[in-house]
Design an enzyme around this catalytic site. Sequence first.
Site, PDB file in Angstrom:
ATOM      1  N   ASN A  15     -31.409 -17.889   5.879  1.00 25.68           N
ATOM      2  CA  ASN A  15     -31.219 -16.180   5.960  1.00 25.68           C
ATOM      3  C   ASN A  15     -30.116 -16.602   4.809  1.00 25.68           C
ATOM      4  O   ASN A  15     -29.041 -17.286   4.497  1.00 25.68           O
ATOM      5  CB  ASN A  15     -30.112 -15.679   7.010  1.00 25.68           C
ATOM      6  CG  ASN A  15     -28.948 -16.230   7.485  1.00 25.68           C
ATOM      7  OD1 ASN A  15     -29.390 -17.436   8.298  1.00 25.68           O
ATOM      8  ND2 ASN A  15     -27.600 -15.473   7.224  1.00 25.68           N
ATOM      9  N   CYS A  16     -29.456 -15.686   4.302  1.00 26.65           N
ATOM     10  CA  CYS A  16     -28.439 -14.738   3.511  1.00 26.65           C
ATOM     11  C   CYS A  16     -27.633 -13.407   3.988  1.00 26.65           C
ATOM     12  O   CYS A  16     -27.589 -13.826   5.349  1.00 26.65           O
ATOM     13  CB  CYS A  16     -29.053 -14.015   1.928  1.00 26.65           C
ATOM     14  SG  CYS A  16     -30.097 -13.249   2.120  1.00 26.65           S
ATOM     15  N   ALA A  17     -27.113 -12.684   3.014  1.00 27.04           N
ATOM     16  CA  ALA A  17     -26.289 -11.578   3.698  1.00 27.04           C
ATOM     17  C   ALA A  17     -26.870 -10.679   4.978  1.00 27.04           C
ATOM     18  O   ALA A  17     -26.431 -10.374   5.755  1.00 27.04           O
ATOM     19  CB  ALA A  17     -25.440 -11.066   2.324  1.00 27.04           C
TER      20      ALA A  17
END
Length: 518
Positions: free
Chosen positions: A463-465
């Site tokens: 995942n990212c932000a």
Amino acid sequence: MMQKIQKFGGAMFTPVLLFAFAGIVIGIGTLFTTETIMGSLAAPSSMWYKCWNVLLQGGWTVFNQLPLLFVVGLPIGMAKKQNARCCMEALVLYLTFHYFLSTILSQWGGVFGVDFAQEVGGTSGLTMIANIKTLDMGMMGALAIAGIVIYLHNRFFDTELPEWLGTFSGSTFVFMVGFFVMIPVAVLAALLWPKIQLGMFAFQGFVKGAGALGIWVFVFLERALIPFGLHHILYSPFYYDNVVVPGGLYAYWATKLPEIAASSASLKSLVPMAGFTSTGFSKIFGCPGIALAFYSTAKKEKKKKILGLLIPITLTAIFCGVTEPIEFTFLFVAPVLFVVHALLAATLSTTMYLAGIVGIHSGGAIEMASLNWIPLMGNHWKQYLLLLVIGLAFTGIYFVVFKFLIQKFDFKTPGREDDEEIKFGSKEEFREKKGSKQDQKIEFAQLILEGLGGKDNIEDVTNCATRLRVNVKDETLCKDDPYFKSIGAHGCSVNGKSFQVIIGLKVAGVRDDFESLL
């Protein structure tokens, strides 16, 4: 290859999540320890100064230890197993690499064109990493070593050794292999990096000389790369590494704050290179114009509901600088609008730059206020008033352009759908139907998993932000964008076998629940 690049971009963003809070602490700490703003209260000998200085120095932790942070952070998103152990391996082998490199240069620096007797910093190309004098490879060097260690970890962590050698298995075996791998890597670094440093200095001069055109191209690419998840890779070296200024623009701006606050000269004349951190103007001025256009062009019977849905995602963009929730509502139904958005964002940032307005303007209003408006308002309020005028003018431009294009080409933006409703906040409906909060979270992750073809179809996940990034084995088993919106997500970006489910700032918890189902 694109999947690997996207995964790398998401993993690299893991440590970047810490920067927003650290930047706010530095901004507030600098504000309260600057005599030109606080007067005699902030004299270095005062208790006020000393107390706030403790907070300020703590805020510098992240920026002062960036290489170590990225070395430890990258394995979190890229190791296929035992991520925590890979973080430890990466840290130890990174330090081993620098001990090798430091010793090589101290003994044969002249052979590689390096004067190792120079003081660290400046144009020497040298720095201190964990008290090791070594080449200043910045974030790039940290990512390179971390990438090598991640490969070794994924390849050798599960290697089965004879029982009598069992104590050398797992992380110890990875360290053993990596120890000898780091020797030729250190030699290559001593041979190649000084030449790369020369190239970086030349590139820095080119970027500085590009002026307004450089700002426009940079901001356009930053927006245009968002659908591919590659925008982090573009801006991170500018913001947090040495591409433009030593230590990156965030750290450089923070050190300059007292000088800027004390001067009445234009911001651009004081720190001209800070125009590159202007990607946030479109977040606080452009997104409201987009939302107004959506509301204005929505069907009459849907206006009330659309208003209730647009307000929270627009405020998220304005105050937090997180724009995916609103951008992904029109990216797939009208990609032309997203290109127009990138063009307008670049033009807005360039206009600000030409008006002399620069600074740390890459996040939302909270970050901008902490690092710009509050500490600098005293001598620069006229420029910030001009910033507001230009920004609101572009809000109007966004509104007019988006409304015209939506009506001209009948784009099915929120509130204009024929057969289905786009629901940004349908998670509320979902929660009404479920039991406990934990059950709701697990059920949400389960619905995402079902939309991605079930657990047997999952290749890997990170995942990212704001996005859950998943690579699948068979994309034909997966649901489309409307399905993910219907279950409570903000949408889903698809690129071959790579799926990015737009969750929001709670994506880390969703990933934990998702992985537990696997």
